[in-house]
Design a protein around this motif. Structure first.
Motif, short mmCIF file in Angstrom:
data_model
loop_
_atom_site.label_atom_id
_atom_site.label_comp_id
_atom_site.label_asym_id
_atom_site.label_seq_id
_atom_site.Cartn_x
_atom_site.Cartn_y
_atom_site.Cartn_z
N ASP A 206 0.83 -1.20 0.00
CA ASP A 206 0.00 0.00 0.00
C ASP A 206 0.87 1.26 0.00
N VAL A 207 1.91 1.25 0.82
CA VAL A 207 2.80 2.41 0.92
C VAL A 207 3.52 2.66 -0.41
N TYR A 210 1.23 4.04 -3.24
CA TYR A 210 0.39 5.20 -2.97
C TYR A 210 0.53 6.27 -4.05
N ARG A 214 -1.87 6.96 -8.01
CA ARG A 214 -2.48 8.25 -8.32
C ARG A 214 -1.91 8.85 -9.60
N PRO A 248 -6.08 1.37 -0.37
CA PRO A 248 -6.14 2.80 -0.69
C PRO A 248 -5.75 3.10 -2.13
N ASN A 249 -5.28 2.08 -2.85
CA ASN A 249 -4.75 2.31 -4.19
C ASN A 249 -5.52 1.65 -5.32
#
Length: 320
Positions: A206-207, A210, A214, A248-249
């Motif tokens: 996830d990190v 990130y 986007r 989150p991605n």
């Protein structure tokens, strides 16, 4: 830095033409074998408790990324000692193996071909090769959505993200990313026996994704404009639905894709026999159709080309 850019350009070209030839040794397979070996060994060493398994996962992650980054770095250093041209050749091959433009397109189009032949079983088998969900009971709509979703997500994970890492640190950093992503693919599940040992690999993925996720979403919007898709709707759905995923991605590029193509993606899916409740992404302004599979493949390819051009421009400016 300029040599790594040349290697990326050459590697991208080789991948675009050849993809991943069957039978050709691939480093990701070796990374996967290392993960499996360490998974078994560390489980036998650390306590079978939540804390023990999470710590084992952290050790596993550290070893895999260290080996995956140092081995190509040392190999390239040795090649450079002999000749810069040998290093360029070696790094170009590494970049080819890190990227997955053609292989993702070829494997996804197998799903399309099977559907065009009205062979639902063959289509299920083909889509099972590119998605992590259970596919045995998928109907045609489920197969089409699964294929589109995986191309949308892997445009970031399999193409743009590794390109960005290569742009920053050459092939060694590209393999660092591939190791992180492979660990998440193999261990990053919330069901036992992966829930605890896969905790650190999943969070680190996830990190690391990130920013690339986007960036990929914005590049995909640009690709949609070139392909005359509904960019206004793509931007609207991106802003509204990009957080509708446990990761989150993952929904960043899925939201853009759904908006550009004016379709609805995601929804509930089965993984390892467990039903996962998922929100829908996008609006069903039209029904998902078979032609959306080659359509999303074109979107992926143009997104990758835009990324390559921009990376080339930026790196040339830095290296001047």
């Amino acid at each position: 830095m300029i040599w790594s850019l040349y290697a990326l350009l050459i590697g991208f070209g080789i991948d675009f033409i050849l993809g991943d030839p069957h039978g050709f040794p691939h480093p990701v397979i070796w990374i996967g074998k290392l993960i499996s070996l360490l998974d078994k060994r560390l489980r036998s060493v650390f306590p079978k408790t939540e804390k023990g398994e999470k710590f084992a996962g952290a050790i596993l992650w550290s070893i895999v990324v260290l080996v995956s980054t140092l081995f190509p770095a040392v190999l390239l250093w040795g090649c450079h000692k002999i000749s810069p041209w040998l290093r360029l050749a070696a790094e170009s091959i590494m970049c080819w193996q890190i990227l997955a433009v053609k292989s993702l397109r070829v494997e996804t189009m197998k799903v399309y071909s099977a559907l065009q032949s009205d062979d639902i079983e063959k289509a299920r088998d083909a889509v099972s090769m590119i998605v992590g969900r259970d596919t045995a009971k998928l109907d045609e709509l489920g197969i089409m959505k699964a294929a589109v979703e995986t191309v949308a997500e892997n445009t970031s994970d399999g193409i743009i993200a590794p390109m960005l890492f290569i742009a920053v640190g050459g092939a060694p950093l590209g393999f660092f990313y591939k190791a992180v992503n492979t660990m998440d693919s193999m261990l990053g599940y919330i069901e036992p026996p992966y829930k605890n040992i896969g905790f650190v690999p999943a969070k680190m993925d996830d990190v690391m994704n990130y920013i690339p996720a986007r960036v990929s979403a914005l590049l995909m919007l640009a690709a949609g404009a070139i392909l005359h898709m509904d960019v206004k709707n793509g931007w609207r759905i991106f802003r509204r639905d990009r957080r509708k995923h446990a990761s989150p991605n993952a929904a960043q590029t899925e939201a853009v894709c759904a908006g550009l193509m004016r379709i609805q993606l995601a929804g509930d899916a089965w993984y390892h026999g467990v039903l996962h409740k998922k929100a829908y992404i996008g609006d069903p302004l039209r029904a998902v159709e078979r032609k959306d599979i080659p359509r999303v493949c074109r979107l992926m390819t143009v997104t990758a080309a835009i990324a390559l051009i921009l990376i080339g421009i930026v790196k040339f400016m830095i290296c001047r």
